[in-house]
Scaffold this motif. Structure first.
Motif, PDB file in Angstrom:
ATOM      1  N   GLU A 110      68.254  29.767  26.994  1.00 27.73           N
ATOM      2  CA  GLU A 110      68.708  29.642  25.617  1.00 27.73           C
ATOM      3  C   GLU A 110      67.707  30.285  24.656  1.00 27.73           C
ATOM      4  O   GLU A 110      66.503  30.267  24.890  1.00 27.73           O
ATOM      5  N   TYR A 111      68.216  30.828  23.579  1.00 27.81           N
ATOM      6  CA  TYR A 111      67.486  31.496  22.498  1.00 27.81           C
ATOM      7  C   TYR A 111      67.091  32.938  22.823  1.00 27.81           C
ATOM      8  O   TYR A 111      66.422  33.582  22.022  1.00 27.81           O
ATOM      9  N   GLN A 112      67.498  33.462  23.980  1.00 23.06           N
ATOM     10  CA  GLN A 112      67.290  34.890  24.197  1.00 23.06           C
ATOM     11  C   GLN A 112      68.121  35.670  23.185  1.00 23.06           C
ATOM     12  O   GLN A 112      69.197  35.229  22.776  1.00 23.06           O
ATOM     13  N   ASN A 113      67.626  36.830  22.809  1.00 23.09           N
ATOM     14  CA  ASN A 113      68.350  37.698  21.889  1.00 23.09           C
ATOM     15  C   ASN A 113      69.431  38.448  22.677  1.00 23.09           C
ATOM     16  O   ASN A 113      69.146  39.438  23.344  1.00 23.09           O
ATOM     17  N   LEU A 114      70.664  37.963  22.591  1.00 24.32           N
ATOM     18  CA  LEU A 114      71.751  38.560  23.366  1.00 24.32           C
ATOM     19  C   LEU A 114      72.064  39.982  22.926  1.00 24.32           C
ATOM     20  O   LEU A 114      72.674  40.744  23.671  1.00 24.32           O
TER      21      LEU A 114
END
Length: 331
Positions: free
Chosen positions: A174-178
């Motif tokens: 979670e919180y990765q820059n997609l």
């Protein structure tokens, strides 16, 4: 009250470390320039300051104002493959910015400087990569990370600055820059699937990595300052089971419940096989049950679907275009 600075705390791993520090009772100040992170990633209990680690005058003011006990340095532009083509940007952000922080940490006599380095320091050494191996980075990103490691050693020997260095690898969650097309292959695959696009794989897809769930890593980064045996150490941290990129693509599709096409593009210059030995981390931090790849992907998928499709933007200031992978130029 213990006060900690988290650089890059609006980004991926930094946002998780900030949350873990709050659980430990720290007062947290997040510094981030939002070049790759998002303000909504910052926990509401933390103090957020928008700014750059290149702004040494801002750093001086923050250190004077908050009297930090600890510094957790996670701010970086971590696009390893792209670093060949943005060398000046890479060294400014990943090396010079780090030195600015180290200078202030020495001046203000912080108790410990926690630095997130990278498996990229090892280059193409034979896996499993161990901390007693001499690093041989093969790209400017790895060179910058290793240079900071060496500078911390010098700062300790000259000024007594305590530090802990982590070398994580292929972290996802979670919180990765997609919307980042240059790094974080798990996020790239999920974003492509949600758009109905084929999953882009460089070369034959038999590159192997141990994809590591962030929830297995961030708690140890946060808590290491309480484990004196970790001071002065370089510590590999991450998953022990390696997978090919092809296997990853299949598992991401299964986790998302979406059938996608695979698009193989020309291979780029990258280390083919890379994973680490984690004996030291297990000894220092215990042997918590590791999150399996499918378990971690399922948790990330829930978040990614709520977050939705992100536009994949181009890096605007490429310094060297020779040998730049053509797929990175596509709209």
């Amino acid at each position: 009250m213990i006060t900690s600075l988290v650089t890059g705390g609006a980004g991926f791993i930094g946002a998780h470390v900030a949350r873990e520090l709050l659980k430990l009772g720290h007062q947290v100040v997040v510094l981030d320039d939002l070049s790759g992170g998002f303000e909504e990633n910052v926990p509401t209990e933390a103090t957020f300051v928008q700014g750059s680690i290149l702004d040494h005058e801002l750093l001086a003011r923050l250190f004077e104002q908050h009297k930090f006990d600890y510094v957790y340095h996670l701010a970086a532009y971590a696009a390893e493959g792209l670093s060949h083509f943005i060398r000046r940007f890479n060294y400014q952000n990943n090396l010079v910015g780090s030195v600015n922080l180290i200078n202030e940490s020495i001046k203000h006599k912080i108790k410990c400087f926690v630095f997130t380095s990278s498996i990229a320091t090892y280059g193409a050494l034979e896996p499993p990569m161990r901390e007693d191996m001499t690093p041989q980075p093969e790209d400017p990103y790895g060179v910058a990370k290793y240079a900071v490691e060496l500078d911390l050693k010098c700062a300790h020997e000259m000024f007594g600055l305590d530090y802990v260095i982590f070398r994580p690898h292929n972290v996802y969650g979670e919180y990765q820059n997609l919307g980042d097309r240059y790094r974080n292959v798990v996020g790239i695959f999920m974003n492509q699937l949600m758009q109905g696009k084929p999953l882009t794989i460089f070369g034959d897809g038999e590159q192997k990595r141990a994809f590591s769930y962030v929830g297995d890593i961030a708690p140890h980064i946060a808590n290491c300052v309480n484990i004196k045996e970790s001071y002065g150490e370089v510590i590999n941290i991450g998953a022990d089971q390696e997978y090919s990129v092809n296997e990853l693509a299949t598992t991401v599709m299964e986790s998302m419940g979406l059938e996608g096409m695979i698009r193989h593009v020309e291979a780029r210059n990258e280390v083919q096989i890379a994973w680490s030995d984690h004996s030291k981390a297990h000894r220092l931090f215990g042997t918590d049950r590791a999150t399996t790849l499918r378990e971690g992907l399922d948790q990330m998928v829930d978040w990614a679907k709520r977050t939705g499709i992100k536009k994949s933007s181009k890096f605007e200031n490429i310094e060297v275009t020779e040998k730049l992978p053509p797929v990175w130029l596509e709209d």
